[in-house]
Design a protein around this motif. Sequence first.
Motif, PDB file in Angstrom:
ATOM      1  N   PHE A  35      65.252  28.080  60.904  1.00  0.00           N
ATOM      2  CA  PHE A  35      64.053  28.856  61.222  1.00  0.00           C
ATOM      3  C   PHE A  35      63.868  30.038  60.270  1.00  0.00           C
ATOM      4  O   PHE A  35      62.740  30.465  60.035  1.00  0.00           O
ATOM      5  N   GLU A  36      64.954  30.546  59.706  1.00  0.00           N
ATOM      6  CA  GLU A  36      64.834  31.577  58.665  1.00  0.00           C
ATOM      7  C   GLU A  36      64.150  31.004  57.431  1.00  0.00           C
ATOM      8  O   GLU A  36      63.310  31.655  56.822  1.00  0.00           O
ATOM      9  N   ARG A  37      64.538  29.781  57.058  1.00  0.00           N
ATOM     10  CA  ARG A  37      64.022  29.158  55.833  1.00  0.00           C
ATOM     11  C   ARG A  37      62.715  28.408  56.034  1.00  0.00           C
ATOM     12  O   ARG A  37      61.924  28.290  55.111  1.00  0.00           O
ATOM     13  N   GLN A  38      62.529  27.881  57.230  1.00  0.00           N
ATOM     14  CA  GLN A  38      61.332  27.089  57.542  1.00  0.00           C
ATOM     15  C   GLN A  38      60.762  27.597  58.872  1.00  0.00           C
ATOM     16  O   GLN A  38      60.815  26.900  59.896  1.00  0.00           O
ATOM     17  N   PRO A  39      60.241  28.823  58.897  1.00  0.00           N
ATOM     18  CA  PRO A  39      59.811  29.420  60.170  1.00  0.00           C
ATOM     19  C   PRO A  39      58.751  28.605  60.913  1.00  0.00           C
ATOM     20  O   PRO A  39      58.669  28.662  62.144  1.00  0.00           O
ATOM     21  N   GLN A  40      57.983  27.813  60.195  1.00  0.00           N
ATOM     22  CA  GLN A  40      56.956  27.000  60.842  1.00  0.00           C
ATOM     23  C   GLN A  40      57.564  25.938  61.756  1.00  0.00           C
ATOM     24  O   GLN A  40      56.888  25.421  62.654  1.00  0.00           O
ATOM     25  N   MET A  41      58.828  25.627  61.595  1.00  0.00           N
ATOM     26  CA  MET A  41      59.490  24.616  62.424  1.00  0.00           C
ATOM     27  C   MET A  41      59.804  25.139  63.826  1.00  0.00           C
ATOM     28  O   MET A  41      59.938  24.351  64.761  1.00  0.00           O
ATOM     29  N   MET A  42      59.910  26.441  63.987  1.00  0.00           N
ATOM     30  CA  MET A  42      60.250  27.008  65.290  1.00  0.00           C
ATOM     31  C   MET A  42      59.233  26.604  66.352  1.00  0.00           C
ATOM     32  O   MET A  42      59.608  26.287  67.492  1.00  0.00           O
ATOM     33  N   ALA A  43      57.976  26.564  66.000  1.00  0.00           N
ATOM     34  CA  ALA A  43      56.929  26.235  66.971  1.00  0.00           C
ATOM     35  C   ALA A  43      57.088  24.826  67.534  1.00  0.00           C
ATOM     36  O   ALA A  43      56.653  24.551  68.656  1.00  0.00           O
ATOM     37  N   LEU A  44      57.721  23.934  66.789  1.00  0.00           N
ATOM     38  CA  LEU A  44      57.894  22.563  67.250  1.00  0.00           C
ATOM     39  C   LEU A  44      58.911  22.444  68.386  1.00  0.00           C
ATOM     40  O   LEU A  44      58.982  21.426  69.057  1.00  0.00           O
ATOM     41  N   PHE A  45      59.689  23.487  68.603  1.00  0.00           N
ATOM     42  CA  PHE A  45      60.729  23.462  69.628  1.00  0.00           C
ATOM     43  C   PHE A  45      60.354  24.292  70.850  1.00  0.00           C
ATOM     44  O   PHE A  45      61.229  24.700  71.615  1.00  0.00           O
ATOM     45  N   TRP A  46      59.080  24.495  71.082  1.00  0.00           N
ATOM     46  CA  TRP A  46      58.642  25.354  72.182  1.00  0.00           C
ATOM     47  C   TRP A  46      59.100  24.839  73.538  1.00  0.00           C
ATOM     48  O   TRP A  46      59.317  25.630  74.465  1.00  0.00           O
ATOM     49  N   ARG A  47      59.293  23.548  73.694  1.00  0.00           N
ATOM     50  CA  ARG A  47      59.752  22.985  74.975  1.00  0.00           C
ATOM     51  C   ARG A  47      61.261  23.087  75.162  1.00  0.00           C
ATOM     52  O   ARG A  47      61.763  22.918  76.265  1.00  0.00           O
ATOM     53  N   ASP A  48      61.982  23.319  74.101  1.00  0.00           N
ATOM     54  CA  ASP A  48      63.447  23.299  74.138  1.00  0.00           C
ATOM     55  C   ASP A  48      63.994  24.649  74.609  1.00  0.00           C
ATOM     56  O   ASP A  48      64.695  25.340  73.873  1.00  0.00           O
ATOM     57  N   THR A  49      63.723  24.994  75.837  1.00  0.00           N
ATOM     58  CA  THR A  49      64.110  26.306  76.367  1.00  0.00           C
ATOM     59  C   THR A  49      65.612  26.436  76.591  1.00  0.00           C
ATOM     60  O   THR A  49      66.138  27.548  76.643  1.00  0.00           O
ATOM     61  N   THR A  50      66.332  25.306  76.707  1.00  0.00           N
ATOM     62  CA  THR A  50      67.783  25.348  76.920  1.00  0.00           C
ATOM     63  C   THR A  50      68.566  24.992  75.662  1.00  0.00           C
ATOM     64  O   THR A  50      69.795  24.936  75.702  1.00  0.00           O
ATOM     65  N   ASP A  51      67.883  24.722  74.576  1.00  0.00           N
ATOM     66  CA  ASP A  51      68.485  24.320  73.295  1.00  0.00           C
ATOM     67  C   ASP A  51      69.161  22.952  73.357  1.00  0.00           C
ATOM     68  O   ASP A  51      69.890  22.579  72.434  1.00  0.00           O
ATOM     69  N   ALA A  52      68.888  22.193  74.401  1.00  0.00           N
ATOM     70  CA  ALA A  52      69.487  20.860  74.542  1.00  0.00           C
ATOM     71  C   ALA A  52      68.972  19.904  73.471  1.00  0.00           C
ATOM     72  O   ALA A  52      69.738  19.095  72.935  1.00  0.00           O
ATOM     73  N   ILE A  53      67.697  19.990  73.144  1.00  0.00           N
ATOM     74  CA  ILE A  53      67.124  19.099  72.125  1.00  0.00           C
ATOM     75  C   ILE A  53      67.740  19.405  70.765  1.00  0.00           C
ATOM     76  O   ILE A  53      68.129  18.486  70.029  1.00  0.00           O
ATOM     77  N   LYS A  54      67.863  20.673  70.441  1.00  0.00           N
ATOM     78  CA  LYS A  54      68.476  21.051  69.164  1.00  0.00           C
ATOM     79  C   LYS A  54      69.910  20.531  69.095  1.00  0.00           C
ATOM     80  O   LYS A  54      70.343  19.990  68.077  1.00  0.00           O
ATOM     81  N   GLY A  55      70.655  20.713  70.183  1.00  0.00           N
ATOM     82  CA  GLY A  55      72.038  20.246  70.210  1.00  0.00           C
ATOM     83  C   GLY A  55      72.140  18.743  70.053  1.00  0.00           C
ATOM     84  O   GLY A  55      72.990  18.233  69.308  1.00  0.00           O
ATOM     85  N   GLU A  56      71.265  18.008  70.742  1.00  0.00           N
ATOM     86  CA  GLU A  56      71.278  16.549  70.632  1.00  0.00           C
ATOM     87  C   GLU A  56      70.901  16.101  69.226  1.00  0.00           C
ATOM     88  O   GLU A  56      71.516  15.191  68.670  1.00  0.00           O
TER      89      GLU A  56
END
Length: 146
Positions: A34-55
Amino acid sequence: MRTEAAHAAAVEASLEIAAERGGDLSPRVYERLFERQPQMMALFWRDTTDAIKGEMLAKVFEAILDFIGERRYADHLIETEVVTHEGYDVPRNVFATFFGIVEEIVRETCGPDWTDAMAVAWRRVLADLDHYVAHPEPEAASISDD
């Protein structure tokens, strides 16, 4: 182009060290993304528990291990995911950024146990991965009119 056994062993060793020392690397990987590609953060708006990122990161590690090993599926998975993620407005260059970030976090987590062999192996693997990111159209899929 298969990964040389010595390179595969070095990448695998670095992943083992990072797993032992760093535990869940997903917060650090995604913070850097997200530091390098800040526009990608918006795509994870549903991932409130970070489970999607971890998976997703777990699947990346599995794919890397297959890619440096038997390569039963990783090359095709990467090609497919590049195209699929373009449908989510994720540009191809983000994949290259992501794999590079994974290497950076693994290197930082290994600390003084990071070796020159690991650095060489990761450079080679990242270059090989980049080929599949940049050219997600399988070469074998071309049809000839013989």
